[in-house]
Design an enzyme around this catalytic site. Structure first.
Site, mmCIF file in Angstrom:
data_model
loop_
_atom_site.group_PDB
_atom_site.id
_atom_site.type_symbol
_atom_site.label_atom_id
_atom_site.label_comp_id
_atom_site.label_asym_id
_atom_site.label_seq_id
_atom_site.Cartn_x
_atom_site.Cartn_y
_atom_site.Cartn_z
ATOM 1 N N ASP A 253 0.859 -1.171 0.000
ATOM 2 C CA ASP A 253 0.000 0.000 0.000
ATOM 3 C C ASP A 253 0.908 1.239 0.000
ATOM 4 O O ASP A 253 2.129 1.140 0.146
ATOM 5 C CB ASP A 253 -0.956 -0.036 1.212
ATOM 6 C CG ASP A 253 -2.185 0.808 0.990
ATOM 7 O OD1 ASP A 253 -3.193 0.592 1.674
ATOM 8 O OD2 ASP A 253 -2.134 1.708 0.121
HETATM 9 C C1 GLC Z 1 -4.388 4.248 -0.034
HETATM 10 C C2 GLC Z 1 -5.256 3.079 0.387
HETATM 11 C C3 GLC Z 1 -5.374 1.995 -0.647
HETATM 12 C C4 GLC Z 1 -5.313 2.608 -2.024
HETATM 13 C C5 GLC Z 1 -3.911 3.174 -2.200
HETATM 14 C C6 GLC Z 1 -3.734 3.845 -3.573
HETATM 15 O O1 GLC Z 1 -3.615 4.694 1.037
HETATM 16 O O2 GLC Z 1 -4.947 2.461 1.631
HETATM 17 O O3 GLC Z 1 -6.610 1.299 -0.409
HETATM 18 O O4 GLC Z 1 -5.558 1.614 -3.009
HETATM 19 O O5 GLC Z 1 -3.577 4.098 -1.179
HETATM 20 O O6 GLC Z 1 -4.516 4.987 -3.657
#
Ligand code: GLC
Length: 709
Positions: A253
């Protein structure tokens, strides 16, 4: 394609960049920044062509700009990823609402339509479905999940994966693992879960989704049992890669690899890169630990080049599967964008999902409204177009149908509407109350459109209080003093504690954040064009003190009737609150009456390897056609582990015309009764079971079953 040959010709730096993802906003924010390198991401311009992927861009122009920039060389095209979580330009209801439709085909269709729009705008991969198990309404991200049941979440996740695939984009199951178990319901907080609970509840939906062969899995931010997920060898390597055989891409993430420093698990970015690479987290989202340190780690022998090559190959395979080597701009198509985005077909699906995902919680007969009823719309949601909730992707507020617009279109008359106050949790300005009360006094029925501000749930938006904002409660009491009937239409990204407000309303329709077609859907529900049929998939607490609260709880050694205050002494109870939720998992009313009766079972004795049929008669005893969700629950009375008082094991959504009845049947096999036993083996244990059928998790018919060898 000869991946090994391509990889053999790549330098370590090129491999490291292939495993790196930056935020496209850093790439396209300023065209000059593209030419002079990307200051934010620290990737020097001469290496940009090796960048593996980017995320969070917007639309065809942006996608083309990224692709045409010097770094998107044809032979190593950029993967473009985005959070297409509940829609792209056509925004569907939140997933917590889509889950409440208990309609897997509809869920699949929402994902497919989203993917078609996203693909036409250059998206190759969506960061969805999110299938985290959620049990705590304080956590802001419950709205992205389909709720508190692992069985339903797994099936809904699989439906979304099928839909994304049909629509032409790759998908990513997230957030692996147990992100939703954040202590205190506070986002990014620690999770500490027993092995048994992990396998029996929290991992199930991810593993069920693997059966649908998703392209990617995203690791979660949280510490799990003392180890940050990007360093969790037992789950990432032993379970995901080896036991489950997942050979797709694992992506961290946003910044998650680098966050192992603040977790207190790694001293610096180089150590973060070493840990994550050795757990085969293939893509580093936005921490640049790989870009800056992986080559050196390989040269020092701390990460094997063979492992790096395996990781790079997974990324190249995904690009190849999506056709990016044949056409770096694959899918980008202005005609499709014009044809599908916000088209009648897409809006029709969005409206159906909003209708079927909204839940009728109370109704003393005031609903459905007559078209000639003299109503007014009062409250912050009476006429706002902010109905999309978080992760609304490229959804534009201007394309949303407000409640006022939807009601006026359906009734073909002007309806007075007063916003009266802000929806923010801490709003205090009452200056709009007078106009609201004047308007209310001139009507027969007040439709109070209230709720949680659309940006006060979602990522990084946890709350310690989950009641309706104090200002809105105050307004509701004043509206009640007018003596008029009140229909409360509620909007939120989480279950709210409605104990104080429920008695003030003659009906409550809970619409979550219903998306672009919200106003039309709500009008159809209020006036009975559509008979409410949605169910809640998270328990609605009576008070925040009960959180986390969920239907599949354990009885404890001193069980207590969850619905009464009597006999609390020396039982598992509160002095000041009941144990039961205000509204239970699987609950939702209709404008007609459904009766479930005469439960039966083909045999109360089931030998291993055999199957039995449990059935009951569902009758529509009301005056309206409607749809009901019959739910199958089991209770394993005694096991090598204590078992929850109920577990959802099946559901059927049944449409019956007024007066019609139907025998509803479910097949039960050993698989239905299996769980991760004390020895860790997944099997059914012989002995006594209660088998239940109900139209929610509280009001059930019971029969008995004994499993024997
Ligand atoms: C965010 C979220 C995740 C998302 C990623 C990209 O922090 O936790 O669910 O897909 O970043 O935006």
């Amino acid at each position: 394609m000869d991946y090994k040959k391509i990889i053999a010709n790549m330098t370590l730096e090129e491999k490291a960049l292939q495993l790196s993802q930056v935020a496209a906003a850093d790439i396209i924010q300023d065209a000059d920044a593209v030419v002079t390198g990307i200051s934010h991401s620290g990737v020097p311009q001469e290496h940009l062509g090796e960048l593996g992927s980017a995320l969070n861009f917007s639309g065809i122009e942006a996608a083309e700009k990224i692709r045409s920039a010097s770094f998107a060389k044809k032979n190593k095209p950029l993967l473009l990823m985005q959070d297409v979580v509940h829609g792209y330009k056509t925004v569907y209801p939140l997933n917590i609402a889509i889950g409440g439709t208990f309609d897997l085909e509809l869920a699949e269709k929402c994902a497919e339509m989203s993917a078609i729009e996203a693909r036409a705008n250059g998206v190759n991969v969506t960061f969805a479905p999110m299938v985290d198990l959620v049990r705590d309404a304080r956590w802001g991200r419950v709205n992205e999940s389909t709720g508190e049941d692992p069985y339903l979440n797994g099936l809904m996740g699989r439906a979304s994966i099928r839909g994304y695939r049909k629509g032409g984009i790759a998908c990513c199951v997230k957030h692996f693992a147990a992100y939703g178990a954040a202590e205190s319901g506070r986002d990014y907080n620690t999770t500490d879960i027993s092995d048994h609970a992990l396998h029996e509840y929290y991992l199930k939906s991810y593993l069920e989704c693997l059966k649908e062969k998703p392209d990617m899995v995203m690791t979660s931010f949280n510490l799990l049992n003392g180890i940050p997920m990007n360093g969790h060898t037992e789950l990432l390597v032993d379970l995901l890669r080896e036991q489950e055989g997942f050979d797709g891409v694992v992506i961290s993430d946003y910044g998650g690899i680098g966050e192992m420093i603040s977790h207190g698990y790694a001293e610096d970015f180089k150590e973060c890169a070493r840990i994550a690479a050795n757990n085969e987290v293939d893509i580093d989202m936005c921490s640049l630990a790989y870009a800056n340190h992986l080559p050196e780690l390989v040269r020092e022998g701390k990460v094997s080049e063979e492992k790096v090559d395996r990781m790079v190959e997974r990324v190249l395979r995904l690009k190849d599967k999506l056709g990016l080597y044949q056409n770096a701009s694959v899918g980008i198509d202005e005609e499709s964008d014009k044809t599908y985005c916000l088209s009648g077909g897409a809006r029709e699906i969005a409206r159906r999902a909003a209708e079927d995902g909204s839940v009728l919680l109370e109704n003393n007969g005031v609903l459905p409204l007559e078209k000639d009823a003299k109503i007014c719309l009062i409250g912050p949601y009476a006429q706002t177009q902010e109905l999309m909730g978080e992760w609304a992707c490229l959804g534009k507020t201007e394309n949303v149908v407000s409640v006022k617009e939807g009601v006026e279109k359906l009734t073909d008359k002007s309806v007075p509407a007063v916003s009266a106050c802000s929806a923010h949790w801490n709003a205090t300005d009452e200056s709009g109350f007078d106009e609201a009360l004047r308007t209310a006094k001139k009507s027969d029925i007040i439709v109070a459109c209230m709720g949680e501000y659309c940006k006060e749930s979602g990522e990084s938006h946890s709350r310690a209080a989950i009641t309706l904002a104090a200002l809105q409660v105050k307004l509701l009491h004043k509206l009640k003093e007018t003596g008029k009937k009140i229909v409360l239409v509620l909007f939120a990204g989480r279950p709210l504690a409605l104990t104080e407000v429920a008695p003030l309303a003659d009906a409550i329709l809970f619409c979550w954040h219903p998306g672009v077609e919200g106003g039309n859907a709500i009008a159809n529900l209020l006036y009975g064009e559509v008979n409410p049929n949605g169910k809640i998939t998270m328990s609605f607490p009576r008070s925040v003190g009960q959180c986390p609260i969920y239907y599949n709880y354990f009885s404890s050694g001193r069980p207590k009737n969850p619905d009464t205050a009597e006999n609390y002494l020396y039982t598992t109870s509160y002095l000041d609150e009941l144990n039961s939720p205000l509204y239970p998992f699987g609950y939702g009313l209709s404008y007609t009456k459904f009766e479930l009766s005469e439960i039966g079972i083909s045999s109360s004795e089931m030998k291993r390897g055999e199957r039995v049929i449990v059935s009951a008669t569902l009758k529509n005893t009301g005056k309206r056609d409607g749809r009901e969700v019959v739910q199958l629950y089991i209770h394993d009375k005694f096991g090598s582990c204590a078992r929850p008082v109920k577990e959802l094991k099946g559901f059927q959504k049944i449409a019956l015309v007024a007066g019609e009845e139907r025998r509803v049947r479910f097949e039960i096999s050993e698989e239905t009764l299996a769980y991760f036993t004390a020895s860790g083996e997944y099997r059914a244990e012989e002995g006594k079971f209660e088998i239940m059928l109900g139209t929610n998790s509280r009001d059930v018919l019971k029969t008995k079953l004994n499993l024997y060898s």
